[in-house]
Motif scaffolding. Structure first.
Motif, PDB file in Angstrom:
ATOM      1  N   ASN A 119       0.803  -1.230   0.000  1.00  0.00           N
ATOM      2  CA  ASN A 119       0.000   0.000   0.000  1.00  0.00           C
ATOM      3  C   ASN A 119       0.830   1.271   0.000  1.00  0.00           C
ATOM      4  O   ASN A 119       0.324   2.337  -0.352  1.00  0.00           O
ATOM      5  CB  ASN A 119      -0.949   0.012   1.194  1.00  0.00           C
ATOM      6  CG  ASN A 119      -2.150  -0.861   0.970  1.00  0.00           C
ATOM      7  OD1 ASN A 119      -2.530  -1.127  -0.163  1.00  0.00           O
ATOM      8  ND2 ASN A 119      -2.751  -1.326   2.049  1.00  0.00           N
ATOM      9  N   ASP A 120       2.103   1.190   0.406  1.00  0.00           N
ATOM     10  CA  ASP A 120       2.946   2.380   0.431  1.00  0.00           C
ATOM     11  C   ASP A 120       3.685   2.607  -0.887  1.00  0.00           C
ATOM     12  O   ASP A 120       4.331   3.634  -1.071  1.00  0.00           O
ATOM     13  CB  ASP A 120       3.973   2.271   1.566  1.00  0.00           C
ATOM     14  CG  ASP A 120       3.320   2.366   2.926  1.00  0.00           C
ATOM     15  OD1 ASP A 120       2.310   3.081   3.062  1.00  0.00           O
ATOM     16  OD2 ASP A 120       3.811   1.711   3.866  1.00  0.00           O
ATOM     17  N   PHE A 121       3.576   1.652  -1.801  1.00  0.00           N
ATOM     18  CA  PHE A 121       4.281   1.755  -3.073  1.00  0.00           C
ATOM     19  C   PHE A 121       3.560   2.744  -3.986  1.00  0.00           C
ATOM     20  O   PHE A 121       2.348   2.818  -4.014  1.00  0.00           O
ATOM     21  CB  PHE A 121       4.341   0.386  -3.756  1.00  0.00           C
ATOM     22  CG  PHE A 121       5.108   0.412  -5.040  1.00  0.00           C
ATOM     23  CD1 PHE A 121       6.484   0.360  -5.032  1.00  0.00           C
ATOM     24  CD2 PHE A 121       4.451   0.515  -6.249  1.00  0.00           C
ATOM     25  CE1 PHE A 121       7.205   0.379  -6.214  1.00  0.00           C
ATOM     26  CE2 PHE A 121       5.148   0.544  -7.435  1.00  0.00           C
ATOM     27  CZ  PHE A 121       6.538   0.479  -7.423  1.00  0.00           C
ATOM     28  N   GLY A 122       4.321   3.507  -4.746  1.00  0.00           N
ATOM     29  CA  GLY A 122       3.752   4.418  -5.731  1.00  0.00           C
ATOM     30  C   GLY A 122       3.821   5.856  -5.271  1.00  0.00           C
ATOM     31  O   GLY A 122       4.536   6.216  -4.338  1.00  0.00           O
ATOM     32  N   SER A 123       3.063   6.697  -5.960  1.00  0.00           N
ATOM     33  CA  SER A 123       3.068   8.129  -5.652  1.00  0.00           C
ATOM     34  C   SER A 123       1.649   8.684  -5.690  1.00  0.00           C
ATOM     35  O   SER A 123       0.729   8.046  -6.178  1.00  0.00           O
ATOM     36  CB  SER A 123       3.949   8.879  -6.653  1.00  0.00           C
ATOM     37  OG  SER A 123       3.279   9.054  -7.885  1.00  0.00           O
TER      38      SER A 123
END
Length: 107
Positions: free
Chosen positions: A31-35
């Motif tokens: 869930n913390d991956f990406g922007s």
């Protein structure tokens, strides 16, 4: 849980692009991956430019934390009222560097 050894993956351009262009909280494995870049729709200003730079930098922190790069530097430049160019300088563990360039539109 499936574990993938990213140290075997050496296409840093792909990892950078995937990190920037994946919606945060939307990737099934983390869930913390990406922007949050897609949520940003403000009029381009110096403040927006700084915020986009922060968002991109934050999305790439894991690459350094996981040892796939020694450090990463992000630069941004406003081209016109709806286009911001960015470049990501990645210094790899072997001290070679790679530059990844991209564009963010606020439309």
């Amino acid at each position: 849980m499936l574990e993938i050894d990213l140290n075997k993956y050496n296409n840093i351009e792909y990892l950078v692009s995937m990190s920037i262009y994946s919606n945060k909280n939307k990737w099934w494995a983390d869930n913390d991956f990406g922007s949050d870049l897609f949520a940003k729709k403000d009029k381009l200003s110096k403040e927006t430019q700084n915020e986009v730079k922060r968002i991109i930098t934050d999305s790439l922190e894991w690459i350094v934390e996981d040892g796939l790069a020694k450090d990463i530097k992000v630069d941004t430049e406003i081209e016109n009222k709806s286009r911001l160019n960015y470049s990501v300088l990645v210094r790899k563990p072997d001290n070679n560097t790679e530059i990844i360039k991209g564009v963010w539109n606020n439309e």
